[in-house]
Structures are given as C-alpha cells and as structure tokens.
Design a protein around this motif. Sequence first.
Motif, mmCIF file in Angstrom:
data_model
loop_
_atom_site.group_PDB
_atom_site.id
_atom_site.type_symbol
_atom_site.label_atom_id
_atom_site.label_comp_id
_atom_site.label_asym_id
_atom_site.label_seq_id
_atom_site.Cartn_x
_atom_site.Cartn_y
_atom_site.Cartn_z
ATOM 1 N N ALA A 114 0.742 -1.282 -0.074
ATOM 2 C CA ALA A 114 -0.068 -0.097 -0.009
ATOM 3 C C ALA A 114 1.046 1.329 -0.002
ATOM 4 C CB ALA A 114 -0.966 0.080 1.247
ATOM 5 N N ILE A 115 1.951 1.296 0.889
ATOM 6 C CA ILE A 115 2.840 2.525 0.729
ATOM 7 C C ILE A 115 3.617 2.574 -0.411
ATOM 8 C CG2 ILE A 115 4.902 3.389 2.012
ATOM 9 C CD1 ILE A 115 4.101 1.942 4.616
ATOM 10 N N LEU A 116 4.024 1.553 -1.103
ATOM 11 C CA LEU A 116 4.781 1.570 -2.275
ATOM 12 C C LEU A 116 3.749 2.370 -3.340
ATOM 13 C CD1 LEU A 116 7.213 1.228 -4.145
ATOM 14 C CD2 LEU A 116 6.485 -1.267 -4.505
ATOM 15 N N TYR A 117 2.500 1.675 -3.474
ATOM 16 C CA TYR A 117 1.530 2.139 -4.567
ATOM 17 C C TYR A 117 1.325 3.502 -4.302
ATOM 18 C CZ TYR A 117 -2.444 1.975 -7.311
ATOM 19 O OH TYR A 117 -3.603 2.432 -8.274
ATOM 20 N N ALA A 118 1.212 3.808 -3.253
ATOM 21 C CA ALA A 118 0.868 5.581 -2.635
ATOM 22 C C ALA A 118 2.032 6.483 -2.929
ATOM 23 C CB ALA A 118 0.610 5.579 -1.371
ATOM 24 N N LEU A 119 3.412 5.809 -2.905
ATOM 25 C CA LEU A 119 4.474 6.851 -3.078
ATOM 26 C C LEU A 119 4.495 7.027 -4.360
ATOM 27 C CD1 LEU A 119 7.172 5.406 -0.429
ATOM 28 C CD2 LEU A 119 6.026 7.538 -0.723
ATOM 29 N N ILE A 120 4.296 5.927 -5.442
ATOM 30 C CA ILE A 120 4.278 6.050 -6.692
ATOM 31 C C ILE A 120 3.210 7.145 -7.223
ATOM 32 C CG2 ILE A 120 4.224 4.954 -9.038
ATOM 33 C CD1 ILE A 120 5.163 2.394 -7.743
ATOM 34 N N GLY A 121 2.103 6.725 -6.931
ATOM 35 C CA GLY A 121 1.179 7.689 -7.251
ATOM 36 C C GLY A 121 1.280 9.236 -6.931
ATOM 37 N N SER A 122 1.681 9.209 -5.606
ATOM 38 C CA SER A 122 1.915 10.579 -5.073
ATOM 39 C C SER A 122 3.283 11.466 -5.971
ATOM 40 C CB SER A 122 2.306 10.638 -3.604
ATOM 41 O OG SER A 122 1.224 10.107 -2.818
ATOM 42 N N ALA A 123 4.320 10.804 -6.142
ATOM 43 C CA ALA A 123 5.509 11.468 -6.854
ATOM 44 C C ALA A 123 4.855 11.691 -8.250
ATOM 45 C CB ALA A 123 6.654 10.257 -6.944
ATOM 46 N N GLY A 165 -11.940 -13.701 4.553
ATOM 47 C CA GLY A 165 -10.535 -13.337 5.069
ATOM 48 C C GLY A 165 -10.145 -12.265 4.142
ATOM 49 N N MET A 166 -9.914 -12.862 2.665
ATOM 50 C CA MET A 166 -9.310 -12.131 1.770
ATOM 51 C C MET A 166 -10.136 -10.653 1.505
ATOM 52 S SD MET A 166 -8.326 -12.996 -2.277
ATOM 53 C CE MET A 166 -9.904 -12.646 -2.852
ATOM 54 N N MET A 167 -11.461 -10.691 1.615
ATOM 55 C CA MET A 167 -12.172 -9.319 1.872
ATOM 56 C C MET A 167 -11.837 -8.418 2.898
ATOM 57 S SD MET A 167 -13.623 -9.851 -1.190
ATOM 58 C CE MET A 167 -14.418 -8.191 -1.293
ATOM 59 N N MET A 168 -11.551 -9.158 3.929
ATOM 60 C CA MET A 168 -11.161 -8.235 5.034
ATOM 61 C C MET A 168 -9.815 -7.589 4.951
ATOM 62 S SD MET A 168 -12.064 -10.348 8.633
ATOM 63 C CE MET A 168 -11.675 -9.193 9.661
ATOM 64 N N VAL A 169 -8.894 -8.436 4.016
ATOM 65 C CA VAL A 169 -7.809 -7.864 3.934
ATOM 66 C C VAL A 169 -7.823 -6.832 2.771
ATOM 67 C CG1 VAL A 169 -5.397 -8.284 2.615
ATOM 68 C CG2 VAL A 169 -6.457 -10.021 4.346
ATOM 69 N N VAL A 170 -8.636 -7.006 1.706
ATOM 70 C CA VAL A 170 -8.836 -6.172 0.773
ATOM 71 C C VAL A 170 -9.541 -4.792 1.343
ATOM 72 C CG1 VAL A 170 -10.199 -5.633 -1.472
ATOM 73 C CG2 VAL A 170 -8.893 -7.904 -0.992
ATOM 74 N N GLY A 171 -10.452 -5.074 2.211
ATOM 75 C CA GLY A 171 -11.158 -3.683 2.795
ATOM 76 C C GLY A 171 -10.107 -2.891 3.940
ATOM 77 N N ALA A 172 -9.373 -3.492 4.555
ATOM 78 C CA ALA A 172 -8.228 -2.748 5.115
ATOM 79 C C ALA A 172 -7.362 -2.223 4.314
ATOM 80 C CB ALA A 172 -7.545 -3.676 6.051
ATOM 81 N N PHE A 173 -7.060 -3.054 3.122
ATOM 82 C CA PHE A 173 -5.901 -2.352 2.309
ATOM 83 C C PHE A 173 -6.298 -0.923 1.856
ATOM 84 C CE2 PHE A 173 -4.100 -1.577 -1.796
ATOM 85 C CZ PHE A 173 -2.806 -2.005 -1.705
ATOM 86 N N ASN A 174 -7.694 -1.040 1.219
ATOM 87 C CA ASN A 174 -8.426 -0.038 0.689
ATOM 88 C C ASN A 174 -8.587 1.312 1.650
ATOM 89 O OD1 ASN A 174 -8.816 -1.173 -1.980
ATOM 90 N ND2 ASN A 174 -10.961 -1.981 -1.055
ATOM 91 N N GLN A 175 -8.743 0.964 2.980
ATOM 92 C CA GLN A 175 -8.745 1.830 4.017
ATOM 93 C C GLN A 175 -7.418 2.391 4.061
ATOM 94 O OE1 GLN A 175 -11.417 3.132 4.938
ATOM 95 N NE2 GLN A 175 -12.912 1.827 5.366
ATOM 96 N N VAL A 176 -6.301 1.696 4.100
ATOM 97 C CA VAL A 176 -5.127 2.282 4.230
ATOM 98 C C VAL A 176 -4.709 3.223 3.051
ATOM 99 C CG1 VAL A 176 -2.658 1.868 4.510
ATOM 100 C CG2 VAL A 176 -4.283 0.524 5.877
ATOM 101 N N GLN A 177 -5.212 2.642 1.971
ATOM 102 C CA GLN A 177 -4.818 3.243 0.571
ATOM 103 C C GLN A 177 -5.356 4.506 0.450
ATOM 104 O OE1 GLN A 177 -2.444 2.502 -1.633
ATOM 105 N NE2 GLN A 177 -3.130 4.065 -3.006
#
Length: 662
Positions: free
Chosen positions: A263-272, A375-387
Amino acid sequence: MTRGQAFLRRRVARDHPCGDDDFVVIPSEEAPCSPGRPSGPQEHECRRESAPAAAGTAAPPETSDFTPPAATYEGRSAAAEGFALLKTLWRSRHRRRIGLLAAGIAIVLGGNMYGQIKLNQWQGAFFDALEQLQLAAFGHQLLVFLVIVGGLLALVVGQTWMLEMLKVRLREWLTHHLLDVWLAPGRAYRLGLAGQIGVNPDQRLEEDTRKLTELTATLGVGLLQAVLLLATFIGILWSLSTGVVFKYNGASFSIPGYMVWCAILYALIGSALTWRVGLPLIRLNTERYAREAELRFALVRVSESAESIALFGGEADERRQLEGNVERVVISMRRLSGALSQLTWITSGYGWLAIVVPILVASPGYFSGGLTIGGMMMVVGAFNQVQASLRWFVDRFPCIADWRATLHRISAFKAAVDRLDEIDETTESIEIARHPDNTLSFEGVSVLLADGRVVIAEATAEIGPGERVLILGESGAGKSTLFRAVAGLWKWGGGVIRIPDPATMMFMPQRPYLPLGTLAAALTYPHAPDAFAAADVEAALKRVGLAEFLPRLHREERLDKTLSLGQQQLVGFARLLLHRPAWVFLDEATSALDEVSQRRVMSIFDEELAGTSVISIGHRPGLETFHTRALHLIRRPDGATLHHTIPPPDDAHPWPCLLQTA
C-alpha cells in the motif's frame, strides 16, 4: 534641513545651474492689469539669485530620482504562511467557536473510525456466511449491517453540519480580520498606491477569502480523517498480512507487513507522479485568479460609468477592451484545463487500478489456502482504507494547488497591509505634527508625485483659526495633492505640516462619498444614522436647498446614481452642517453648483459656522468673495511655489491680477 529637502535641493541644482544657497525674498513687480481695473496686490515669492560658477568647477554629480515605495512580497512556504494565519486566529475572539467546531469534528471522526472497523469486521463475517451457505447467519449479518450503517450515517450528517459551520466561522474570522487591517485610517487609500500587490483588494477580501476558508476546512478535515484512517487500519492490515502466504519450491513463507508495504509503495508512486505533473497548477491558479479579478474590475468600471459611456457612444470601445480581458481569462483557463487534463491521467488511472491492486497483491494468500474469501475481503477492505488515507494527496492535489494559490494571495495582501507603515519609513516623508496654537502651517513642505516629479517645492505658509483662504493655481500645480498631504494620505515629500486637532477637521472632495443605504445615513456619515436628532437632519437638508428630498430620507437607494453631482455636493454641505467642524477643507466642493446654490452654501460660514476656518481649492469665478486671502501655487520647472497674495484696500475688486504667472 531634512534628507527630503536636501534631495529636492540637489535635484533643483541638477536641473538648474544655480547654487543651493543665496535664497532671498523679493517683492514681485506689479503686473499690468486689464484696462479700467485697479492694480493688483503685491505678491511675495522666493527667487534664486544666480551665482557665477567658479572656473573649472566640476558639475555636481547626478543623484538618482525619487522612487516611490512599493509593497512587495517575496513569498514564503505554505507552512510558514499557514502558521502566520493560525497565530492571527489564536489571538482573535473567534478562536473559541472555531476550536469547539474543530474538536467536535475530531470526536465525530473518531466515532467514524470505530464504525469503519466494525464495518470491516462485518465484511469478513458476511462473506464467510455467504461462502458457507448459512442463511440464518446471513440474515443476522444484514441486521448488524443496518445498525452499523445507521450509526455511520448519523456521524456523517453531524460531520457535514459541523464542517459547513466551520467554513462559515473561518470566513467570518478571516474577512473581519482583513477588513480591520485594510480599513485602518488612510490604509485602504495608501494600499492603492503600493503597486501591483494592492490592486483589486475586493478580490482578496471576497473571492480569495471564501475559497481559502472553504478549502482549508475541507482539506483539513479530509487530512485528519486520512490520518485517523491510516492510524486505525495500518495495524489491522499488518496483522492480516500474516495470512498472505507465499509458496516457492514447496516452501511456505510470509512477509511481515506485506500488504502495508504494498500500500505504501503504491501510494508513493502515485504521489510522486501527481506532484511532478500537477505542480504547475499552483502557478496557473494564481494567474487565473489575477485575470478574473481584472475582468471583474473592468466590468464594474463599465457599470459604474455607463452614463458617460452612453453619452460618448463608447460601447464598441468598451466591448473591445472587455474582449481583451475576457481573452486573457480564457487563455489562463485553457492553460489550466490542459494541466488538469494531464493530471487526470494520473489521478483517474490511479483510482481505477486501486480496484484490482489489493486483490492482486492479496491473491497469493487466497490461492495458497491461507485466506478464505471472507478473510481476503477483510484484507482487501483494510488495504483500501489504508490506501484511501495514503492516496489523499493524489486525489486532492487539484484542490491543494487551488488552496496554495489562494493562501499565497491572502498572505501577500495581509503582508502588504501590515507593512505599509514600515514601507513609508524607508523613504523621507512629510512630517505631520500637532500645532501648539491649533493653527495650520506649512514649513518647507515639498510634495512629490508618484512618478518622482516635484509638484510643490518648499511651500511655507501659516493659516490661523477663523481665516478663509483660497488656494489657486493652474491644473497640475499640486493643489489637491497638497490637501491629501494635510489629511495625512500623501506622505511623499519633505518638510513639516503642523495641523490643528484632527477631530476638528473635515475634508470635502469634489465628489462627496455617499455610502450605500439611505439619504439619512449619507448625511450623518461617518456616524450612525441615529447619531443626530431627526429634526437636525431635516433642518440641514432644508438649509442647503434639498427640502424636496425629505420624503426620501429613509429610502434605500443608490444615491451616487440617483443624485446629480450638484445634489451630491449639497448633501456634502448638509453633512458639514451636522458635524460642525472647526476646520473645513474644500476641494472644488462647489464646482457643480449654480451661483445661487454656491452663495447659499458658502453663507453657512457667515451664519451657522461663523468663525470656522476654511481652506478652499477652486477655479470658479466669485469664490474669492467668500475668502479673506489667497495662496497662489505657481508652477515652475523645479516645482510649484506658494505666493502669498495680500488683498488690496479696495474690497470691491479682490485680487484682480491673481492669475498672473511669474
């Protein structure tokens, strides 16, 4: 001798080959008058006696011309400008309301984060029930969903209301603060002379203030929400990352915090990419607001001057000029549109990819059997919130660029207004001081125009209480500028002006200022309409010959549009009657009046305001009969000089040769 006087003497010495000394006062010869009229009064003037230059003496070095001080703003970082405004807010009376609203929003956002956690947990249980075909559990989870969503809905509604009220309170504070510093005595006038930074203050006080406060509230709440989301879900996502198991050559392993790092890597690429592509938006937004302000000013100017334009048939010319303003706005908008389109490639692409990226990076855990679909939908949901929290910069960059541009314009305006006094101290200026004998005197006063030309050179005169003095001179000799200097509005020059008590002085320009509102408010200005008895207001209106306006006394209307210039000048004299100053300064204040009206209003100084000191500027014939003496400004290459004209014994023909030029 002050530095300003020394500068003026050096300038005269440069332009004229005579020395700096040997000034003598000599009477001018009586000039021949028109046939049949008595000889004119004696005038006294200062003349320079030429001294022979010594052989071989080098010419004096040239000195640089006077440069009027202008307000400049170098610009600071967004953090520094924002912190400066925050300190101003902290010292204001509005901080309590704004602080309570901000605290309320923070509490609501905290509740919202709790609801988001519960919603993410519900998502896992709901999809597990769906995968296991458990109908009872499925129905129960639907009821849980309604409870969670109901609570979140109430929180969002409360957050929306408090956010809008925060915008209102922020705008109320900032507008009042800027009005306070802008409308300090004489400051609005001086800011208009401070260069480009003082142009179109209405744009800064209205449009820029609105945009800055609204964007600050929206972006601030959004940033706080993103930070809380990140703080809430990054731990959840880190723990859920243990379920994402990789298999390689028969070995299984997991990467600590794998989903968080993705999530951090994806956000850094988009922000840059967003910063690189969107940076020009700040400059383009600033340019657009400047062009919009110019167009608005041009439109208002045409509206205010519609009568004169119609009389000249100048609509086509005004249309041509307005088309130039519109074209500049269109060009700036076109550039902004191009930059926004380029940024959309990043922001929209980033958003579309965000749909599949969390599933893609979490899929190894599902295919390895370490994650159920729930479980995967929980991971995806948490990822989307962080993202969502990490991509705040990407999604909001156009608004951030807009906010940065308005913050810069407001900070530049505020800095210019705050530093006007400091700017004035950088150059020699006319000193304004109280006269111990409550009279008006000019002691070696020199006045400079904005382009550096000397308009008045070392004027010296004294006017006592009860005197009526007429100041004459050809157009451009500096009469009105001298009045502005007396009022403390025009500081460029040198010498000392000693004035009586400012509370006893009243200035009447050629076109009186008529505030928006009623005629009664215009008569009592700058005091409130109820500051004078109604009978006194009506009596003043009748005294100046405006009795027919009594029925309109309390009617709201644009007086500057409905009244002729002559009627406006009569309103000015009615205002004078109500305020009863001891010193009155008239700058062509009767220029639009007929002879009868002029005689009526000037008789006020023989009756109701007998003993009032009157200093007038005027060219109309007959004005001299209402004054006891005159000061004549005669223009010369090195600046106009004051000539004291003494009235002759024969009062039948006062100052018959006053327009003589030396």
